[in-house]
Design a protein around this motif. Structure first.
Motif, PDB file in Angstrom:
ATOM      1  N   LYS A   5       0.835  -1.209   0.000  1.00 37.44           N
ATOM      2  CA  LYS A   5       0.000   0.000   0.000  1.00 37.44           C
ATOM      3  C   LYS A   5       0.867   1.255   0.000  1.00 37.44           C
ATOM      4  O   LYS A   5       1.811   1.365   0.800  1.00 37.44           O
ATOM      5  CB  LYS A   5      -0.921  -0.015   1.225  1.00 37.44           C
ATOM      6  CG  LYS A   5      -1.773   1.236   1.378  1.00 37.44           C
ATOM      7  CD  LYS A   5      -1.257   2.169   2.461  1.00 37.44           C
ATOM      8  CE  LYS A   5      -1.915   3.521   2.455  1.00 37.44           C
ATOM      9  NZ  LYS A   5      -1.471   4.397   3.554  1.00 37.44           N
ATOM     10  N   GLY A 207      -7.905   8.433   6.369  1.00 38.63           N
ATOM     11  CA  GLY A 207      -6.736   7.566   6.550  1.00 38.63           C
ATOM     12  C   GLY A 207      -7.048   6.098   6.256  1.00 38.63           C
ATOM     13  O   GLY A 207      -6.249   5.208   6.547  1.00 38.63           O
ATOM     14  N   ASP A 210      -5.030   2.410   4.638  1.00 37.60           N
ATOM     15  CA  ASP A 210      -4.317   1.352   5.379  1.00 37.60           C
ATOM     16  C   ASP A 210      -5.287   0.213   5.677  1.00 37.60           C
ATOM     17  O   ASP A 210      -4.951  -0.972   5.574  1.00 37.60           O
ATOM     18  CB  ASP A 210      -3.814   1.871   6.742  1.00 37.60           C
ATOM     19  CG  ASP A 210      -2.904   3.067   6.628  1.00 37.60           C
ATOM     20  OD1 ASP A 210      -2.102   3.106   5.687  1.00 37.60           O
ATOM     21  OD2 ASP A 210      -2.998   3.965   7.492  1.00 37.60           O
ATOM     22  N   LYS A 265      -0.916   8.507  13.585  1.00 31.98           N
ATOM     23  CA  LYS A 265      -1.593   8.561  12.283  1.00 31.98           C
ATOM     24  C   LYS A 265      -0.959   7.648  11.235  1.00 31.98           C
ATOM     25  O   LYS A 265      -1.553   7.378  10.194  1.00 31.98           O
ATOM     26  CB  LYS A 265      -1.511  10.032  11.831  1.00 31.98           C
ATOM     27  CG  LYS A 265      -2.299  10.352  10.607  1.00 31.98           C
ATOM     28  CD  LYS A 265      -2.034  11.804  10.202  1.00 31.98           C
ATOM     29  CE  LYS A 265      -2.518  12.019   8.780  1.00 31.98           C
ATOM     30  NZ  LYS A 265      -1.620  12.908   8.040  1.00 31.98           N
TER      31      LYS A 265
HETATM   32 MG    MG Z   1      -2.409   7.473   6.241  1.00 32.21          MG
END
Ligand code: MG
Ligand code: ADP
Ligand code: ASP
Length: 453
Positions: A5, A207, A210, A265
């Motif tokens: 990723k 976010g 992930d 994060k």
């Molecule tokens: Mg991120």
């Protein structure tokens, strides 16, 4: 088979995309499936576009759309030059940006954005980047194949924070991704976005790429999940806050999960769970320094008293004081039932004989909650607080370390303290504006070479 990723900065411009291609080339023998984020900063711009549009600033919104078009076209020109594949990608970028401009117009007419329409806008970044990245990787000679993530990442209908449906994802992954991998192709798909069973676009929350990577990894039972980002791996603290933060070569799953939940994060908080379920190691690497050691997140990493710190601002502390709590049973049950009814998630709890303190996301709507809580006792809400988490699998066995942590805060007022049941996480609530100095003090005391523990 592995999942690779790339976060936003790792595909942020033409040079970054070329670096990503070189990384994928070194992984070809491991049968990679590539998940990509939007180009760095795109999702923020998209959400701003929606906001401008509904507030009647359509011209500003359209200008921002043109900025995104320009940025993606510039990267395409740099990566692909001229020719049919380049024209095709440019055409697709323009069509998607036209669609975005129409969405902005529709929002400006409505003057209102629903979670569903917000997702339609926010998802554009992860619709744009995979096409560009796939074409660029192909131009570098990689055997890539573009896949629309919405055919694989099946979710419920909680727009803006949809819950994935693992069984449907496993089925779709086996049907869509496996045959490609078996033919020696490298599937490339966008992270963060998904679709309901009816095909309506959703997102997994900020976010979330992930999380997409680990969901796909778990669905296909891959050997490893690699998260390529802009730092050397998981560090002992956010390096933007604590410049002395250092790389952790190994982190335990449970520690990584706590750190992500409390503000690290570098990983979306939900990333770890699907990987743990299947025992798949998660690696975090720096795409600018692909030869670095990175971090390996597994079950067998060493048990340290303190592994790392994480912190999160924008927290509110809700306090309920009631003499009825004294020797009473069922009080906490009633209290939590009220939080559940208002769908407000609680992070940290501390209780005394006659009071309970709980932390919640400061952005949550608390008016109705407070009215209902007032039936139990006196309620107060303290805003502008922050959570600081000291995380270490062996922390609970080291009372001296906990004492040392509190002492290291010095004159920074401590508003609340709680040790998790497993002893892995000491959470300390401080004022928002004291979070960063508090993190630096704790890091110096607990994690720097001179730290006396
Ligand atoms: Mg991120
Ligand atoms: P990406 O776009 O690759 O997903 P993010 O910006 O989401 O990257 O996450 C990487 C950032 O996470 C780093 O730049 C760093 O500032 C921040 N971060 C916070 N806590 C940590 C930590 N403990 N270790 C590493 N990075 C951290
Ligand atoms: N582009 C999305 C975001 O900025 C998802 C991600 O980058 O993981 O939140």
């Amino acid at each position: 088979m592995i999942v690779v990723k790339f976060g936003g900065t790792s595909v942020g411009d033409a040079d970054a995309i070329r670096r990503a291609a070189a990384i994928v080339r070194t992984r070809l023998d491991r049968k990679p499936i590539v998940v990509v984020s939007a180009l760095a900063g795109t999702t923020n711009v998209l959400l701003a576009i929606a906001e401008h549009a509904v507030k009647g600033r359509l011209i500003v919104a359209v200008r921002e759309v043109e900025g995104l078009r320009e940025r993606h076209l510039t990267a395409a020109d740099d990566l692909l030059g001229s020719g049919a594949p380049a024209d095709e990608v440019r055409g697709e970028i323009s069509a998607t940006c036209d669609e975005l401009a129409s969405l902005a117009e529709a929002l400006s007419v409505l003057g209102h954005v629903t979670p569903r329409s917000q997702d339609a806008v926010a998802a554009i970044g992860e619709q744009l980047s995979p096409g560009l990245v796939t074409a660029a990787f192909a131009a570098c000679g990689l055997p890539v194949e573009l896949v629309d993530a919405r055919r694989v990442m099946i979710t419920d209908e909680q727009f803006t924070r949809a819950t994935p449906k693992p069984d449907a994802i496993a089925r779709a992954g086996r049907e869509t991704l496996l045959p490609l991998v078996e033919q020696g192709r490298v599937p490339v798909l966008g992270g963060f976005i998904g679709a309901t069973e009816q095909g309506i676009t959703t997102t997994l929350g900020r976010g979330g790429s992930d999380y997409s990577a680990s969901l796909i990894g778990a669905a296909l039972e891959v050997e490893a999940i690699e998260i390529w980002t802009d730092v050397d791996g998981m560090l002992t603290a956010d390096p933007r806050v604590v410049p002395a933060a250092r790389l952790l070569e190994q982190v335990r799953f449970d520690e990584a999960s706590e750190l992500a939940t409390f503000g690290a994060k570098v990983l979306h908080p939900a990333t770890i769970a699907p990987a743990v379920g299947r025992g798949i190691p998660v690696h975090v690497y720096n795409s600018r320094r692909p030869d670095g050691k990175g971090t390996r997140i597994t079950t067998d990493a060493p048990r340290r008293p303190v592994t790392a710190l994480a912190g999160r601002c924008g927290v509110a502390v809700v306090k309920v004081q009631s003499s009825r709590m004294l020797h009473a049973h069922g009080f906490l049950g009633r209290l939590f039932e009220i939080f559940a009814r208002h769908q407000v998630a609680v992070d940290v709890v501390a209780t005394s004989e006659v009071s309970v303190s709980l932390t919640v996301d400061g952005a949550a709507r608390l008016d109705g909650l407070v009215v209902d809580l007032a039936t139990l006792g006196d309620v107060s809400v303290e805003r502008n607080r922050a959570i600081l988490a000291v995380v270490g699998a062996g922390l609970g066995d080291h009372s001296a370390t906990m004492a040392h942590a509190i002492a290291a805060l010095g004159d920074i007022p401590v508003r609340m303290v709680s040790l998790s049941a497993t002893g892995i996480n000491l959470t300390i609530i401080v004022d928002d504006d004291r979070l960063e100095p508090a993190m630096r003090r704790l890091h110096a005391a607990l994690l720097e070479p001179s730290a006396a523990m």
